[in-house]
Design a protein around this motif. Structure first.
Motif, mmCIF file in Angstrom:
data_model
loop_
_atom_site.group_PDB
_atom_site.id
_atom_site.type_symbol
_atom_site.label_atom_id
_atom_site.label_comp_id
_atom_site.label_asym_id
_atom_site.label_seq_id
_atom_site.Cartn_x
_atom_site.Cartn_y
_atom_site.Cartn_z
ATOM 1 N N VAL A 81 15.197 36.385 41.609
ATOM 2 C CA VAL A 81 14.243 36.283 42.871
ATOM 3 C C VAL A 81 15.687 35.577 44.075
ATOM 4 O O VAL A 81 15.841 36.018 45.009
ATOM 5 C CB VAL A 81 13.091 35.814 42.700
ATOM 6 C CG1 VAL A 81 12.907 34.649 43.813
ATOM 7 C CG2 VAL A 81 12.454 36.139 42.549
ATOM 8 N N ASP A 82 16.492 34.534 43.524
ATOM 9 C CA ASP A 82 16.845 33.883 44.090
ATOM 10 C C ASP A 82 18.384 35.201 44.798
ATOM 11 O O ASP A 82 18.952 35.341 45.865
ATOM 12 C CB ASP A 82 17.973 33.266 43.362
ATOM 13 C CG ASP A 82 17.401 31.528 43.005
ATOM 14 O OD1 ASP A 82 16.124 31.317 43.416
ATOM 15 O OD2 ASP A 82 17.933 30.820 42.338
ATOM 16 N N ALA A 83 18.433 35.674 43.692
ATOM 17 C CA ALA A 83 19.525 37.318 44.270
ATOM 18 C C ALA A 83 18.828 38.079 45.607
ATOM 19 O O ALA A 83 19.576 37.957 46.732
ATOM 20 C CB ALA A 83 20.040 37.804 43.296
ATOM 21 N N VAL A 84 18.016 38.130 45.446
ATOM 22 C CA VAL A 84 17.108 39.209 46.696
ATOM 23 C C VAL A 84 17.108 38.283 47.426
ATOM 24 O O VAL A 84 16.755 38.369 48.922
ATOM 25 C CB VAL A 84 15.746 39.800 45.934
ATOM 26 C CG1 VAL A 84 14.739 39.857 46.799
ATOM 27 C CG2 VAL A 84 15.458 40.559 44.654
ATOM 28 N N LEU A 85 16.681 36.855 47.572
ATOM 29 C CA LEU A 85 16.207 35.898 48.418
ATOM 30 C C LEU A 85 17.421 35.979 49.062
ATOM 31 O O LEU A 85 17.700 36.060 50.703
ATOM 32 C CB LEU A 85 15.667 34.553 48.028
ATOM 33 C CG LEU A 85 14.239 34.589 48.630
ATOM 34 C CD1 LEU A 85 13.831 32.887 47.990
ATOM 35 C CD2 LEU A 85 13.056 35.281 49.070
ATOM 36 N N GLY A 86 18.515 35.939 48.623
ATOM 37 C CA GLY A 86 20.453 36.055 48.788
ATOM 38 C C GLY A 86 20.507 37.211 49.970
ATOM 39 O O GLY A 86 20.650 37.146 51.346
#
Ligand SMILES: Cc1cc2nc3c(=O)[nH]c(=O)nc-3n(C[C@H](O)[C@H](O)[C@H](O)COP(=O)(O)OP(=O)(O)OC[C@H]3O[C@@H](n4cnc5c(N)ncnc54)[C@H](O)[C@@H]3O)c2cc1C
Length: 357
Positions: free
Chosen positions: A326-331
């Motif tokens: 999730v953090d990688a995709v939001l980034g």
């Protein structure tokens, strides 16, 4: 408001859709059968340390980075829905013979040498912690930082949180990513992802799993996740409020999700070798799913085009790696690459598969 389509509503797609909506995207999630895939079938272990093995540095570090995010992620899920997803606090891998015990020392040395805490336990210490395990258990490796979750509670909570945050869920199958009109698209179709982007090296890896229900008067379930190798096969027991999940077979069978007699037989026999009491449990459910396998056991998270982001290929660790994904995709949606997720860039396969884009 910028529009985002999330294709696939397993744990990965639901979590991305939820968090993207919370950060201001107008999100539509497309899936003909939300939460029916591997995320529904899974066991719920979060065990990158216990699964560590010399040479698999990148898999260990990716998994450990996601494990470190789980407490915050779970607290966020609870704040949004009131649902608590944890079912165990730690993981114990047991040895039934001398070769198993030697393997546990190898894992303890290698993973411990990378700064992660694991403890070797002798027979008496195992007995004290889990008195109902088989007398043949001679040693164990305790990972006190590795909890487990109820994956079914998780996907139900993620859907609730997503819809509360404004995500529109449409029960539709997507045939072509490029025909979607949205500003950005996240491909999270699990094992089926390569049907939508054929250059992605994602393949189905079949897994069968059992759900056993506790009955009155029967030995209580272990308090922690129990993992073992029996007759060369991996087996694990994950506690649930009402019993135990016993998993899992692992073999290549295309998209077949039939539960085989041999799969059930092996799981029961192997689990019974570790925890003899399971024979008295109720066999509540046998199911099978397709793990989205990748060639190097790391997921594929990264840009495929200026409009399309892949979030797939999570293999046997898709529950563990939800928070980091999730953090990688939001980034990526915000134009940034998260350093801890760089190893998952799909472009690492661009030479071998002739170009991912
Ligand atoms: C037996 C078993 C045990 C497991 N145990 C664990 C474990 O203990 N710990 C752990 O971390 N991981 C475990 N896993 C792995 C984990 O379940 C997966 O890695 C994870 O569920 C992948 O999530 P996902 O959202 O990518 O895929 P899925 O949950 O499979 O979801 C993909 C979704 O995409 C949808 N879809 C497919 N094609 C299309 C299309 N064309 N258009 C729209 N939607 C589409 C499907 O309907 C599905 O809902 C296990 C897996 C199995 C099978």
């Amino acid at each position: 408001m910028r529009t985002l389509a999330v294709v696939g509503g397993g744990a990965i797609g639901l979590a991305v859709a939820w968090r993207a909506a919370e950060t201001g995207w107008s999100v539509t999630l497309l899936d003909p059968a939300v939460a029916s895939g591997a995320s529904w079938v899974a066991g719920g272990m979060l065990a990158p340390l216990s699964e560590g093995w010399p040479g698999e540095d990148r898999v260990l570090e990716f998994g450990a980075a996601s494990l470190a995010r789980w407490p915050d992620f779970a607290a966020r899920v609870t704040a949004a829905t009131g649902v608590s997803v944890f079912v165990a606090d730690e993981t114990m891998t047991v040895a039934l013979d001398a070769a198993d015990a030697a393997d546990l020392r190898t894992v303890a040395d290698w993973v411990g040498g990378r700064g992660h805490e694991l403890h070797l336990l002798d027979r008496a210490a195992v007995r004290e912690k889990e008195p109902n395990l088989a007398r043949t258990v001679r040693a164990a490796l305790l990972a006190s930082a590795e909890p487990a979750i109820d994956n079914r509670k998780l996907v139900a909570a993620l859907r609730q949180a997503a819809e509360a945050a404004g995500v529109v869920v449409r029960a539709e199958s997507v045939d072509s990513l490029t025909e979607l009109p949205h500003d950005q698209i996240v491909l999270a179709a699990g094992a089926a992802s390569a049907t939508l982007w054929p250059e992605l090296p994602v393949r189905p890896v079949k897994g069968e799993i059992l759900r056993l229900r506790h009955r009155p008067g029967v030995a209580p379930a272990p308090r922690r996740v129990i993992r073992a190798r029996v007759h060369g096969r991996a087996v694990y027991l994950v506690p649930r409020a009402d019993g135990i999940v016993v998993g899992a077979t692992q073999y290549e069978a295309g998209f077949d999700t039939a539960v085989t007699v041999a799969g059930v037989r092996d799981l029961i026999a192997d689990a019974e070798a570790v925890f003899p009491g399971i024979g008295e449990y109720e066999l509540a459910e046998a199911s099978a799913g397709s793990r989205p396998g990748s060639p190097d056991n790391l997921p594929l998270i990264g840009r495929l085009t200026d409009r399309i982001v892949a979030a797939t290929g999570h293999g046997r660790n898709g529950m563990l790696t939800v928070p980091l994904t999730v953090d990688a995709v939001l980034g990526l949606l915000g134009g940034a690459v998260l350093s801890e997720a760089e190893a998952a860039d799909p472009q690492r396969f661009s030479t071998t598969v002739g170009g991912i884009r």
